[in-house]
Design a protein around this motif. Structure first.
Motif, PDB file in Angstrom:
ATOM      1  N   GLN A 189    -124.973  -1.969  -7.876  1.00 19.15           N
ATOM      2  CA  GLN A 189    -124.546  -1.580  -6.532  1.00 19.15           C
ATOM      3  C   GLN A 189    -125.742  -1.487  -5.595  1.00 19.15           C
ATOM      4  O   GLN A 189    -125.660  -1.881  -4.426  1.00 19.15           O
ATOM      5  CB  GLN A 189    -123.814  -0.241  -6.578  1.00 19.15           C
ATOM      6  N   SER A 192    -126.543  -5.009  -4.588  1.00 16.27           N
ATOM      7  CA  SER A 192    -125.567  -5.499  -3.615  1.00 16.27           C
ATOM      8  C   SER A 192    -125.842  -4.924  -2.232  1.00 16.27           C
ATOM      9  O   SER A 192    -125.836  -5.646  -1.225  1.00 16.27           O
ATOM     10  CB  SER A 192    -124.153  -5.135  -4.081  1.00 16.27           C
ATOM     11  N   ASN A 230    -122.112  -8.287  -8.044  1.00 16.11           N
ATOM     12  CA  ASN A 230    -120.708  -7.870  -8.041  1.00 16.11           C
ATOM     13  C   ASN A 230    -119.937  -8.450  -9.212  1.00 16.11           C
ATOM     14  O   ASN A 230    -118.965  -7.850  -9.674  1.00 16.11           O
ATOM     15  CB  ASN A 230    -120.058  -8.239  -6.706  1.00 16.11           C
ATOM     16  N   LEU A 233    -120.416  -6.061 -11.835  1.00 16.33           N
ATOM     17  CA  LEU A 233    -119.597  -4.873 -11.555  1.00 16.33           C
ATOM     18  C   LEU A 233    -118.110  -5.147 -11.761  1.00 16.33           C
ATOM     19  O   LEU A 233    -117.294  -4.220 -11.668  1.00 16.33           O
ATOM     20  CB  LEU A 233    -119.834  -4.415 -10.111  1.00 16.33           C
ATOM     21  N   GLU A 234    -117.768  -6.420 -11.998  1.00 14.84           N
ATOM     22  CA  GLU A 234    -116.375  -6.857 -12.086  1.00 14.84           C
ATOM     23  C   GLU A 234    -115.611  -6.554 -10.807  1.00 14.84           C
ATOM     24  O   GLU A 234    -114.399  -6.311 -10.814  1.00 14.84           O
ATOM     25  CB  GLU A 234    -115.689  -6.270 -13.326  1.00 14.84           C
ATOM     26  N   ASN A 235    -116.335  -6.592  -9.704  1.00 13.84           N
ATOM     27  CA  ASN A 235    -115.738  -6.487  -8.373  1.00 13.84           C
ATOM     28  C   ASN A 235    -115.460  -7.906  -7.902  1.00 13.84           C
ATOM     29  O   ASN A 235    -116.245  -8.512  -7.169  1.00 13.84           O
ATOM     30  CB  ASN A 235    -116.690  -5.759  -7.422  1.00 13.84           C
ATOM     31  N   TYR A 236    -114.349  -8.449  -8.349  1.00  7.30           N
ATOM     32  CA  TYR A 236    -114.102  -9.868  -8.143  1.00  7.30           C
ATOM     33  C   TYR A 236    -113.828 -10.221  -6.686  1.00  7.30           C
ATOM     34  O   TYR A 236    -114.147 -11.332  -6.249  1.00  7.30           O
ATOM     35  CB  TYR A 236    -112.975 -10.335  -9.056  1.00  7.30           C
ATOM     36  N   GLN A 237    -113.279  -9.282  -5.919  1.00  9.41           N
ATOM     37  CA  GLN A 237    -113.113  -9.578  -4.497  1.00  9.41           C
ATOM     38  C   GLN A 237    -114.465  -9.661  -3.815  1.00  9.41           C
ATOM     39  O   GLN A 237    -114.685 -10.504  -2.942  1.00  9.41           O
ATOM     40  CB  GLN A 237    -112.245  -8.514  -3.822  1.00  9.41           C
ATOM     41  N   GLY A 238    -115.390  -8.802  -4.225  1.00  9.97           N
ATOM     42  CA  GLY A 238    -116.753  -8.896  -3.693  1.00  9.97           C
ATOM     43  C   GLY A 238    -117.408 -10.217  -4.029  1.00  9.97           C
ATOM     44  O   GLY A 238    -118.139 -10.800  -3.213  1.00  9.97           O
TER      45      GLY A 238
END
Length: 510
Positions: A189, A192, A230, A233-238
């Motif tokens: 994070q 990012s 990301n 982080l498995e923040n796939y929208q990011g």
């Protein structure tokens, strides 16, 4: 906490090396030198590029061990039979020895780089403090943003290998260490957010469009590193948003010849988003700034240019990867990614399913170099191979003057597709279009309705041997069965390397 004064003193010594100054040239590298801070005239605003070049030098001067250790645990790569580096072969088998010199060396390499980058950024800030013209004020903002991108890259590599690490955000080392280690999620994070801080000040260009620092990082390098963070982080929208911004810029394209992409013709192509640059300055002798590619090369070959030196055989594509590519009929990427030996081909044919190999498989490369049998490995990485006929005349070092690609547009396309198959949305490009763009370059048929498994297969085919992409994908997705191959057994407790014992003796890591 353990002996904070001792480690502060140790890291402070690294500050003495952070003001390495280079003359700016086509490849950013020339004669290594130093300039004491007391000698700097901060009113000489044109000189603020010098600490920036020092920051690039820190990142470019990778030890040979860095990309090898980062990548060796994937099922695309095996360590060669390393009699004198047995702990590296053990690492490939998920047997870790935290006394192994390589673990500690890479820890020191990356943290040393971070300190040099931060010192460069702080020095640029001093130049800005004395600047009066808008041109120089803006230039300082850009240069400091570039340092943030380079720092983000180094933190990213560290955290992927060790998970929880120190975030070093300033040269106040004592304060940074007192903050303790941060979780991998916190580090990603931080990266990012750091890229968001940097982007408004970075050139809206491809690296090869820059005229001030040719091939330097840009807004799109920051977006790529943000996407990678990301993804962890498995923040796939990011991921979809960041990769979508790169795609939507319409600035990047795939280099048409996959084989030459990794050779001199493909250097700093329109596909390149981050690339480490090296040069022997097209001279027969004298100074050179090269990455040491010998560990990737064969220890026995018959090159077209007879004087071309051999390598060490420390890093070989896996039989699993080669069979996967044969089964797909993925000819162009296979002959680019893998250099075969007769022993390797014989070993393939011991499997009845591969008793007859495709006729395009040979121990002679498309450029005519012949890879002979050698004891440490059966195959060599074609992506780290420079044909002997592309060496500068008079230069004999394996891979002399070859660049090292870090992030390229094909990876952005496949990350975009991956994010969409994980539920993200984007108007930039469909998952099918992104995957098929990569496939069409190498003559593979188009797909429709691509699944996440198909995207991961495409990443395996496209990005093998590159910076551990395959390994980190598999541990992120908990696909431990893929890593348990050829007698290996992978378990969740093996995801991260242990902290080096030398650091445990100094740092407050417990």
């Amino acid at each position: 906490m353990k002996n904070i004064k001792q480690i502060t003193k140790q890291l402070a010594l690294l500050l003495a090396f952070c003001m390495v100054v280079f003359a700016c040239n086509d490849k950013l590298e020339e004669n290594d030198g130093q300039l004491a801070a007391d000698d700097l005239d901060y009113t000489a605003s044109d000189d603020m590029v010098l600490p920036l070049i020092g920051a690039y030098s820190a990142v470019y001067s990778r030890g040979w061990e860095d990309p090898i250790l980062i990548g060796v645990r994937g099922d695309d790569v095996n360590a060669g039979g390393l009699g004198d580096q047995q702990p590296l072969a053990d690492t490939d088998l998920f047997i870790y020895d935290n006394n192994y010199w390589m673990y500690n060396q890479i820890w020191e390499n990356f943290y040393g780089d971070i300190v040099r980058i931060l010192s460069s950024r702080e020095t640029i800030q001093l130049y800005q403090n004395f600047a009066t013209e808008d041109e120089y004020l803006d230039r300082a903002d850009q240069y400091m943003a570039e340092c943030k991108v380079l720092s983000g890259f180094t933190h990213f590599q560290m955290s992927r290998m060790w998970g929880d690490i120190f975030i070093i955000g300033s040269t106040d080392i004592a304060l940074e260490l007192e903050n303790g280690v941060k979780t991998k999620g916190e580090v990603m994070q931080y990266i990012s957010d750091l890229m968001d801080e940097a982007m408004p000040f970075l050139p809206d260009q491809r690296p090869n469009e820059r005229q001030d620092v040719f091939g330097g990082v840009t807004k799109y390098t920051a977006l790529a590193i943000k996407a990678l963070a990301n993804l962890e982080l498995e923040n796939y929208q990011g991921v979809a948003d960041a990769t979508g911004a790169i795609i939507g810029s319409n600035k990047f394209s795939l280099y048409p010849d996959f084989y030459e992409l990794f050779k001199k013709p493909g250097e700093l192509s329109d596909e390149s988003i981050f690339e480490l640059q090296f040069s022997d300055y097209n001279t027969e002798d004298g100074d050179a700034n090269n990455h040491l590619f010998a560990p990737f090369g064969p220890s026995n070959w018959t090159p077209v240019v007879e004087s071309a030196a051999a390598g060490w055989g420390f890093y070989e594509p896996s039989l699993k990867y080669i069979k996967f590519m044969i089964d797909r009929g993925d000819q162009t990427r296979l002959i680019t990614s893998v250099n075969f030996t007769p022993r390797g081909m014989d070993e393939l044919m011991t499997d009845p399913e591969y008793a007859s190999l495709p006729n395009y498989i040979s121990n002679t490369t498309p450029d005519g170099d012949i890879f002979n049998d050698y004891p440490r490995a059966m195959f060599a990485s074609g992506k780290h191979y420079l044909p002997s006929n592309q060496l500068t005349e008079g230069r004999t070092e394996y891979g002399s003057s070859k660049n090292l690609i870090v992030i390229r547009y094909a990876e952005i396309l496949l990350m975009h597709a991956e994010a969409l198959t994980q539920g993200a949305s984007s108007s930039a490009m469909t998952a099918d279009a992104a995957v098929n763009m990569v496939r069409s370059r190498v003559g593979m048929p188009t797909l429709s309705g691509v699944t996440n498994d198909q995207v991961m297969d495409e990443k395996f085919a496209e990005l093998a041997m590159e910076w551990g992409v395959r390994y980190f994908d598999m541990i992120r997705l908990d696909k431990y069965d893929e890593l348990s191959y050829d007698g290996r057994t992978f378990t969740a407790d093996k995801e991260f390397l242990p902290y080096p014992q030398a650091q445990l003796d100094l740092l407050p890591l417990e």
